[in-house]
Structures are given as structure tokens and as C-alpha cells.
Scaffold this active site. Structure first.
Site, PDB file in Angstrom:
ATOM      1  N   ASN A 122       0.815  -1.215   0.000  1.00 35.30           N
ATOM      2  CA  ASN A 122       0.000   0.000   0.000  1.00 35.30           C
ATOM      3  C   ASN A 122       0.845   1.260   0.000  1.00 35.30           C
ATOM      4  O   ASN A 122       1.986   1.269   0.438  1.00 35.30           O
ATOM      5  CB  ASN A 122      -0.861   0.015   1.251  1.00 35.30           C
ATOM      6  CG  ASN A 122       0.016   0.047   2.488  1.00 35.30           C
ATOM      7  OD1 ASN A 122       0.757  -0.861   2.735  1.00 35.30           O
ATOM      8  ND2 ASN A 122      -0.029   1.121   3.224  1.00 35.30           N
TER       9      ASN A 122
ATOM     10  N   LYS B  40       0.068  -0.761  16.483  1.00 31.70           N
ATOM     11  CA  LYS B  40       0.612   0.524  16.028  1.00 31.70           C
ATOM     12  C   LYS B  40      -0.503   1.476  15.658  1.00 31.70           C
ATOM     13  O   LYS B  40      -1.527   1.034  15.132  1.00 31.70           O
ATOM     14  CB  LYS B  40       1.512   0.283  14.810  1.00 31.70           C
ATOM     15  CG  LYS B  40       2.293   1.503  14.366  1.00 31.70           C
ATOM     16  CD  LYS B  40       3.332   1.129  13.333  1.00 31.70           C
ATOM     17  CE  LYS B  40       2.758   1.049  11.936  1.00 31.70           C
ATOM     18  NZ  LYS B  40       3.773   0.676  10.935  1.00 31.70           N
TER      19      LYS B  40
ATOM     20  N   LYS C  37      -1.413   5.759  14.223  1.00 31.38           N
ATOM     21  CA  LYS C  37      -0.910   6.953  13.540  1.00 31.38           C
ATOM     22  C   LYS C  37      -0.900   8.151  14.473  1.00 31.38           C
ATOM     23  O   LYS C  37      -1.818   8.320  15.290  1.00 31.38           O
ATOM     24  CB  LYS C  37      -1.795   7.252  12.323  1.00 31.38           C
ATOM     25  CG  LYS C  37      -1.809   6.133  11.294  1.00 31.38           C
ATOM     26  CD  LYS C  37      -0.433   5.815  10.783  1.00 31.38           C
ATOM     27  CE  LYS C  37      -0.460   4.680   9.775  1.00 31.38           C
ATOM     28  NZ  LYS C  37       0.888   4.300   9.335  1.00 31.38           N
TER      29      LYS C  37
ATOM     30  N   ASP D 166       3.328   6.132  14.558  1.00 34.68           N
ATOM     31  CA  ASP D 166       3.839   6.342  13.204  1.00 34.68           C
ATOM     32  C   ASP D 166       3.350   7.690  12.705  1.00 34.68           C
ATOM     33  O   ASP D 166       2.136   7.890  12.577  1.00 34.68           O
ATOM     34  CB  ASP D 166       3.307   5.210  12.309  1.00 34.68           C
ATOM     35  CG  ASP D 166       3.839   5.275  10.886  1.00 34.68           C
ATOM     36  OD1 ASP D 166       4.562   6.227  10.553  1.00 34.68           O
ATOM     37  OD2 ASP D 166       3.512   4.353  10.104  1.00 34.68           O
TER      38      ASP D 166
ATOM     39  N   GLU E  15       7.775   5.871  14.520  1.00 34.49           N
ATOM     40  CA  GLU E  15       8.039   5.491  13.121  1.00 34.49           C
ATOM     41  C   GLU E  15       7.943   6.683  12.184  1.00 34.49           C
ATOM     42  O   GLU E  15       7.055   7.514  12.308  1.00 34.49           O
ATOM     43  CB  GLU E  15       7.019   4.417  12.726  1.00 34.49           C
ATOM     44  CG  GLU E  15       7.164   3.910  11.307  1.00 34.49           C
ATOM     45  CD  GLU E  15       6.325   2.656  11.081  1.00 34.49           C
ATOM     46  OE1 GLU E  15       6.265   1.810  11.997  1.00 34.49           O
ATOM     47  OE2 GLU E  15       5.721   2.531  10.000  1.00 34.49           O
TER      48      GLU E  15
ATOM     49  N   GLU F  95      10.697   2.502   5.250  1.00 36.34           N
ATOM     50  CA  GLU F  95       9.684   1.996   4.314  1.00 36.34           C
ATOM     51  C   GLU F  95       9.603   2.817   3.040  1.00 36.34           C
ATOM     52  O   GLU F  95       9.049   2.348   2.043  1.00 36.34           O
ATOM     53  CB  GLU F  95       8.310   1.955   4.990  1.00 36.34           C
ATOM     54  CG  GLU F  95       7.733   3.330   5.297  1.00 36.34           C
ATOM     55  CD  GLU F  95       6.344   3.276   5.904  1.00 36.34           C
ATOM     56  OE1 GLU F  95       6.245   3.004   7.121  1.00 36.34           O
ATOM     57  OE2 GLU F  95       5.365   3.470   5.175  1.00 36.34           O
TER      58      GLU F  95
ATOM     59  N   ASP G  59      10.670  -1.980   2.677  1.00 35.12           N
ATOM     60  CA  ASP G  59       9.468  -2.652   2.159  1.00 35.12           C
ATOM     61  C   ASP G  59       9.858  -3.556   0.996  1.00 35.12           C
ATOM     62  O   ASP G  59      10.245  -3.060  -0.066  1.00 35.12           O
ATOM     63  CB  ASP G  59       8.446  -1.606   1.706  1.00 35.12           C
ATOM     64  CG  ASP G  59       7.133  -2.238   1.279  1.00 35.12           C
ATOM     65  OD1 ASP G  59       7.175  -3.261   0.547  1.00 35.12           O
ATOM     66  OD2 ASP G  59       6.076  -1.727   1.668  1.00 35.12           O
TER      67      ASP G  59
ATOM     68  N   HIS H 120       8.165  -3.507   6.273  1.00 35.97           N
ATOM     69  CA  HIS H 120       6.883  -2.828   6.058  1.00 35.97           C
ATOM     70  C   HIS H 120       6.096  -3.555   4.975  1.00 35.97           C
ATOM     71  O   HIS H 120       6.663  -4.262   4.155  1.00 35.97           O
ATOM     72  CB  HIS H 120       7.181  -1.392   5.592  1.00 35.97           C
ATOM     73  CG  HIS H 120       5.971  -0.621   5.151  1.00 35.97           C
ATOM     74  ND1 HIS H 120       5.600  -0.515   3.832  1.00 35.97           N
ATOM     75  CD2 HIS H 120       5.059   0.083   5.856  1.00 35.97           C
ATOM     76  CE1 HIS H 120       4.509   0.234   3.748  1.00 35.97           C
ATOM     77  NE2 HIS H 120       4.159   0.610   4.967  1.00 35.97           N
TER      78      HIS H 120
ATOM     79  N   GLU I  99       5.021  -6.482   9.863  1.00 32.48           N
ATOM     80  CA  GLU I  99       3.735  -5.816  10.015  1.00 32.48           C
ATOM     81  C   GLU I  99       2.653  -6.637   9.318  1.00 32.48           C
ATOM     82  O   GLU I  99       2.943  -7.428   8.431  1.00 32.48           O
ATOM     83  CB  GLU I  99       3.872  -4.439   9.328  1.00 32.48           C
ATOM     84  CG  GLU I  99       2.688  -3.533   9.424  1.00 32.48           C
ATOM     85  CD  GLU I  99       2.999  -2.145   8.835  1.00 32.48           C
ATOM     86  OE1 GLU I  99       3.874  -2.046   7.964  1.00 32.48           O
ATOM     87  OE2 GLU I  99       2.338  -1.189   9.259  1.00 32.48           O
TER      88      GLU I  99
HETATM   89 MG    MG Z   1       4.724   3.457   8.477  1.00 29.36          MG
END
Ligand code: MG
Length: 389
Positions: free
Chosen positions: A53, A180, A182, A211, A237, A263, A290, A320, A339
Site C-alpha cells: 500500500n 501501532k 498513527k 507512526d 516510526e 519503508e 518494504d 513494512h 507488520e
Molecule cells: Mg509506516
């Protein structure tokens, strides 16, 4: 064996949620299917790959440059001594006539193809990919269980603090210990209330990472670091622009919380420069490259090896992406965890339909290759129709 067809499409990953930097209402990704004339278990071997994503589909690059190069190559030039697809040889063909540097959207297009090639390799060897990675890059050693955490706690216009608590409680009930959320998309006092709401159910700061998705600048990151210092959080993060190595180095001198980033670095040299110049602390900080975005798992493995050479434990990596690919790499290279997205970015996020999470641990799938066939909605609605053209 030879590649008989390569199909690609753009799939939607849309969602109403947002982080500190972007919303996901128009998010897409590229999906590819590499069809071969090899047969295993009575069926043609087809390798599937897709991005993770956050970075959008790259159909033009795939259709106009990368896929034609693979299809025009002499079939034998793509194979290893066993007569199987060779990821390194395929990559050399795909990257022909591509200049160094400028590692932008091309990296995600190459990444989708590299994932599909590795998926095919696992199927040709009739092994789950984590075992292939272990045999090729880790002296045959692997972890049967991998620490895993859900990426969640997004800003949602309708959820509020109660909704955030309920989401986090849901993760605990589903077997996760680390989770986790945001931050960086609201005023700091409001974000501290959100963190405290999540801590109500997380069972301690070590079970909660935050994050900010590179949505804040250094002075603000330093303010966050101070405001969060006493929570004992698992990590902070993407505090800053992913390429601001000097900024990370300054933050690292004043941030009690471990820093996690990587990431949004897509090439080996970007990863190496992060390790050289960002002041990251090998005893506590986290590397989150990632594998589907950084030109694919082939380059991810090179990043891990380079970090090895620079004195990093493999347990400081947590890839990631929230997909099965990261789980295979974490198990096969014995990384620190990975993750997952059990609730968002469907049908691509998360692991197989039968996957059990217990005490924050998960076992990698035993199906050959990545195991995308164990995700029924993904396989039946996206991948299988794509492979049939
Ligand atoms: Mg992140």
C-alpha cells in the site's frame, strides 16, 4: 521452461482512512501474473506479485518497458542451472537500459515483477518461500514463529477515541500483543490523548508503536519525542522525511523512544546512506524496508546483507508492507518481526485466511511460493481472473 504470458492490472485499495500525510481514497496498486509452461501438481506454475500500500499502481512502466523486456528475452537467458526462473537473471533483463539513481516509481513496478518471479521459484521448488529464502540466504535457518503487529490506528473521521480503543481491543482479542497507531496528523495534545486511549487497552507502552508517516518536521518531531518520552513506547516510526538523514541524526540524540524508518527508501544505496548518516542506534532502532516496493525481495535481501556488514542484528529489521511476503522474509532471514494489515488494504493486506495469531506470533504459510492462494478473496476475485487474461 519458459514464460508464456505476463498479465498486469491496476487494483483499488481504497479506504476512507488517512495518516499524517495522505488519505487513501484513491489508492491503487499493480498486480502481475507470470504464466509459465512448467507444471506442478497438474497445474501450470503461475507466479503472482503486487506492490504494498501507499505508492499507487505503475501500469505504464510495466506495460511499456519492463514486461516487454522479459517477454523478448531468450527464454534460457532467464533460467538458472536447474532450469528454473532465476530472479537475478530476470532482474538484469528487466533493468536493462535503466539509468542508475532516480529510484522512484520504477522501483515499485520492478518490485511487483520480482515478487511474482520469487513466487514462481517457490512453486517450481514446491516449497514455501520462507524456506527458499532460508536455504539461499540464511544457511537453511528459519524461525517457525514470527512476531507480528497490526498497522492500524488511522485517523478516521467517524471513529473518535472510543473507536480507537475498540480497534486496539479488537487486536488484543485477535491475539496480537504489539500494535501501532498513527500520529502527527493532529495537534500534539490531541495526539497524546489518542495515545493514552490506545494505552488504556495496549497493556503497556512497549506494546504500542506510533507512526507519523514523515508528516512532521524536525522541531515538531523533537516536541513529540519529548511529549512521548515517559510512555515507554515501542517505537516512533517515520518521524521525518525519509531522506533527511541529518535530521534523523539530530533527533536520535534527543529521542528516548526507539526510531523506526526505511519503508520509503527504495534502493540499496538509499538504505546504505540511511545506515551511514542517520545516526540510528543499532541497539534500539528499527529498519523497515518494504520488500515489494524496494525493487522487490531480491533487493530487500541485499539491504539486509548490507546492514549485516554494518553491524546491525537481523532482529532490528521489521519489513513494512503488511503482506505475506514480509512474513516469509522475516521467517526465512530470522528478522525481528513484520507488520500486517488484518483490517485494511484488503484483499491484499494480511496473511492467509486460516492464519492464527497467538501471543503476537504467527507461523508462515506452508503453501508453495508466497501462498497467495490461501487468501480466497484475493485469489478468486483478483489473481485467478488476471492469470486467465
Ligand atoms: Mg509506516
Amino acid at each position: 521452461m519458459r514464460i508464456t504470458a505476463i498479465h498486469e492490472t491496476t487494483a483499488a485499495l481504497s479506504s476512507t482512512m488517512r495518516n499524517a500525510t495522505i488519505d487513501f481514497s484513491k489508492m491503487t496498486l499493480s498486480v502481475v501474473a507470470i504464466v509459465t509452461d512448467a507444471v506442478r501438481d497438474g497445474r501450470p506454475v503461475i507466479g503472482y506479485g503486487f506492490n504494498s500500500n501507499g505508492r499507487y499502481a505503475q501500469g505504464g512502466v510495466l506495460r511499456e518497458r519492463l514486461i516487454p523486456r522479459l517477454l523478448e528475452a531468450a527464454p534460457d537467458s532467464l533460467l538458472d542451472a536447474e532450469g528454473h526462473l532465476d530472479p537475478a537473471r530476470c532482474r538484469a533483463v528487466v533493468m536493462k537500459n535503466e539509468k542508475p539513481g532516480g529510484h522512484g516509481e520504477r522501483a515499485f513496478a520492478v518490485g511487483a515483477l520480482d515478487c511474482a518471479i520469487w513466487d514462481a521459484v517457490g512453486k517450481l521448488e514446491e516449497k514455501p518461500l520462507y524456506r527458499v529464502f532460508a536455504e539461499r540466504f540464511n544457511d537453511g535457518q528459519f524461525d517457525a514463529q514470527v512476531p507480528v503487529y497490526p498497522g492500524g490506528g488511522y485517523y478516521d473521521p467517524i471513529k473518535g477515541l472510543d473507536g480507537l480503543r475498540a480497534e486496539m481491543q479488537g487486536y488484543r482479542d485477535a491475539g496480537y500483543t504489539l500494535m501501532k497507531m498513527k500520529i502527527g496528523g493532529a495537534a500534539i495534545p490531541d495526539d497524546m490523548k489518542r495515545i493514552e486511549a490506545a494505552l488504556d487497552v495496549a497493556g503497556g507502552g512497549a506494546n504500542l508503536a506510533v507512526d507519523s508517516n514523515a508528516g512532521i518536521n524536525l522541531p515538531t518531531a523533537l516536541e513529540y519525542a519529548g511529549a512521548m518520552a515517559d510512555y515507554g513506547l515501542a517505537w516512533f516510526e517515520e518521524p521525518l522525511d525519509p531522506l533527511d538523514y541529518a535530521g534523523h541524526a539530530e533527533l536520535a540524540t534527543a529521542c528516548a523512544t526507539p526510531i523506526a524508518t526505511g519503508e520509503n527508501l527504495f534502493s540499496l544505496i538509499d538504505a546504505e546512506n540511511l545506515l551511514r548518516y542517520a545516526g540510528l542506534r543499532r541497539d534500539k532502532d528499527w529498519l523497515q524496508f518494504d520488500p515489494s516496493l524496494c525493487y522487490g525481495p531480491s533487493v530487500f535481501v541485499e539491504m539486509v546483507k548490507r546492514a549485516d556488514e554494518m553491524g546491525w542484528s537481523r532482529k532490528r529489521h521489521g519489513p513494512h508492507g503488511g503482506q505475506q511476503l514480509g512474513l516469509h522474509l522475516a521467517a526465512g532471514l530470522q528478522l525481528g518481526g513484520t507488520e500486517t494489515y488484518p483490517l485494511v488494504f484488503q484483499p491484499f493486506g494480511g496473511f492467509g485466511d486460516d492464519t492464527q495469531i497467538a501471543d503476537g506470533l504467527v507461523a508462515p504459510p506452508e503453501a508453495p511460493g508466497i501462498g497467495v492462494e490461501t487468501k480466497a478473496e484475493l485469489y478468486n476475485n483478483v489473481l485467478k481472473p488476471l492469470s486467465e487474461g
